[in-house]
Design a protein around this motif. Structure first.
Motif, PDB file in Angstrom:
ATOM      1  N   LEU A  28     -64.662  47.306 -19.300  1.00  0.00           N
ATOM      2  CA  LEU A  28     -64.389  45.994 -19.905  1.00  0.00           C
ATOM      3  C   LEU A  28     -64.217  46.081 -21.423  1.00  0.00           C
ATOM      4  O   LEU A  28     -64.243  45.060 -22.110  1.00  0.00           O
ATOM      5  N   MET A  29     -64.037  47.277 -21.933  1.00  0.00           N
ATOM      6  CA  MET A  29     -63.988  47.444 -23.387  1.00  0.00           C
ATOM      7  C   MET A  29     -62.561  47.493 -23.938  1.00  0.00           C
ATOM      8  O   MET A  29     -62.324  47.966 -25.041  1.00  0.00           O
ATOM      9  N   GLY A  30     -61.609  47.010 -23.165  1.00  0.00           N
ATOM     10  CA  GLY A  30     -60.227  46.990 -23.636  1.00  0.00           C
ATOM     11  C   GLY A  30     -59.521  48.288 -23.298  1.00  0.00           C
ATOM     12  O   GLY A  30     -60.135  49.260 -22.882  1.00  0.00           O
ATOM     13  N   GLY A  31     -58.212  48.294 -23.480  1.00  0.00           N
ATOM     14  CA  GLY A  31     -57.431  49.480 -23.147  1.00  0.00           C
ATOM     15  C   GLY A  31     -55.989  49.256 -23.541  1.00  0.00           C
ATOM     16  O   GLY A  31     -55.706  48.492 -24.461  1.00  0.00           O
ATOM     17  N   VAL A 125     -50.447  51.669 -15.724  1.00  0.00           N
ATOM     18  CA  VAL A 125     -51.128  52.974 -15.808  1.00  0.00           C
ATOM     19  C   VAL A 125     -51.804  53.343 -14.475  1.00  0.00           C
ATOM     20  O   VAL A 125     -51.877  54.517 -14.119  1.00  0.00           O
ATOM     21  N   TYR A 126     -52.279  52.357 -13.724  1.00  0.00           N
ATOM     22  CA  TYR A 126     -52.989  52.630 -12.470  1.00  0.00           C
ATOM     23  C   TYR A 126     -52.060  53.058 -11.324  1.00  0.00           C
ATOM     24  O   TYR A 126     -52.539  53.480 -10.271  1.00  0.00           O
ATOM     25  N   GLY A 127     -50.743  52.913 -11.514  1.00  0.00           N
ATOM     26  CA  GLY A 127     -49.769  53.577 -10.655  1.00  0.00           C
ATOM     27  C   GLY A 127     -49.548  53.048  -9.247  1.00  0.00           C
ATOM     28  O   GLY A 127     -48.967  53.739  -8.403  1.00  0.00           O
ATOM     29  N   PHE A 128     -49.984  51.830  -8.942  1.00  0.00           N
ATOM     30  CA  PHE A 128     -49.767  51.258  -7.596  1.00  0.00           C
ATOM     31  C   PHE A 128     -48.263  50.995  -7.429  1.00  0.00           C
ATOM     32  O   PHE A 128     -47.660  50.385  -8.305  1.00  0.00           O
ATOM     33  N   PRO A 129     -47.648  51.439  -6.322  1.00  0.00           N
ATOM     34  CA  PRO A 129     -46.211  51.173  -6.127  1.00  0.00           C
ATOM     35  C   PRO A 129     -45.906  49.679  -6.223  1.00  0.00           C
ATOM     36  O   PRO A 129     -46.610  48.855  -5.629  1.00  0.00           O
ATOM     37  N   ARG A 130     -44.855  49.372  -6.959  1.00  0.00           N
ATOM     38  CA  ARG A 130     -44.609  47.978  -7.338  1.00  0.00           C
ATOM     39  C   ARG A 130     -44.306  47.027  -6.178  1.00  0.00           C
ATOM     40  O   ARG A 130     -44.781  45.893  -6.173  1.00  0.00           O
ATOM     41  N   VAL A 131     -43.508  47.508  -5.217  1.00  0.00           N
ATOM     42  CA  VAL A 131     -43.150  46.600  -4.119  1.00  0.00           C
ATOM     43  C   VAL A 131     -44.375  46.287  -3.279  1.00  0.00           C
ATOM     44  O   VAL A 131     -44.662  45.125  -2.969  1.00  0.00           O
ATOM     45  N   ALA A 132     -45.142  47.320  -2.948  1.00  0.00           N
ATOM     46  CA  ALA A 132     -46.353  47.109  -2.132  1.00  0.00           C
ATOM     47  C   ALA A 132     -47.341  46.224  -2.876  1.00  0.00           C
ATOM     48  O   ALA A 132     -47.976  45.330  -2.289  1.00  0.00           O
TER      49      ALA A 132
END
Ligand code: ADP
Length: 175
Positions: A28-31, A125-132
């Protein structure tokens, strides 16, 4: 239900909604990404609020959500949720992403908020496929709104045109 959902292309920090969702990391410290943009626009009060939550509750686990003030943002509050990091699809990523969306909706409703804006959680950054990821977002929010009266309106905020078209297509298909 779909009349209660809108797609908006642009920067989520500019939206005048009751509450906007941050795709945070467990600290929770930003990114970077949308998290960085929200913290920059909200100013130091948001980081202070996040530090307090962190002290009281510890890290935010993937799929969970916490609520804070919104500092200098036009929104009234920020819900910080942690999406799953994509690890190939067999590490419960879909269920965790669904939980993240649902927990944000529950938290907004519990606080009486009427308008809520989501970024495309986990698709940077977390890389989850966009359509799914978009299918999970649209299905989870649509199913929730058929059962509940709050939030009254949900915005899917897409940073780029490709994602905007994707959300619009999925919403039309459901429509
Ligand atoms: P995550 O770590 O959950 O993947 P990211 O911030 O890296 O989060 O990306 C999530 C999504 O947010 C991406 O689709 C990215 O394009 C989008 N995004 C980045 N900045 C903004 C912004 N200011 N407003 C709305 N969406 C944004």
């Amino acid at each position: 239900m779909l009349s209660r959902i809108e797609v908006f292309q642009g920067d989520i920090t500019t939206l005048h909604v009751d509450v906007l969702v941050n795709a945070a990391n467990p600290s929770l410290m930003g990114g970077g990404g949308v998290d960085g943009a929200i913290h920059r626009a909200a100013g130091p009060a948001l980081l202070e609020a996040c530090k307090l939550v962190r002290q009281q509750q510890g890290e935010c686990a993937p799929g969970q959500a916490v609520i804070t003030l919104a500092g200098d943002l036009p929104a009234k509050a920020v819900i910080h949720t942690v999406g799953p990091v994509w690890q190939g699809g067999d590490h419960h990523e879909a269920r965790i992403l669904e939980d993240a969306y649902r927990n944000c909706l529950n938290l907004a409703a519990a606080n009486g908020y009427k308008t809520l804006a989501f970024p495309a959680i986990s698709t940077g950054v977390y890389g989850f496929p966009r359509v799914a990821a978009a299918e999970i977002a649209v299905n989870t929010v649509s199913d929730y709104l058929t059962r509940k009266s709050l939030p009254e309106r949900v915005y899917f905020v897409c940073y780029d045109e490709e994602n905007t078209r994707l959300y619009q297509r999925l919403l039309t298909q459901r429509g």
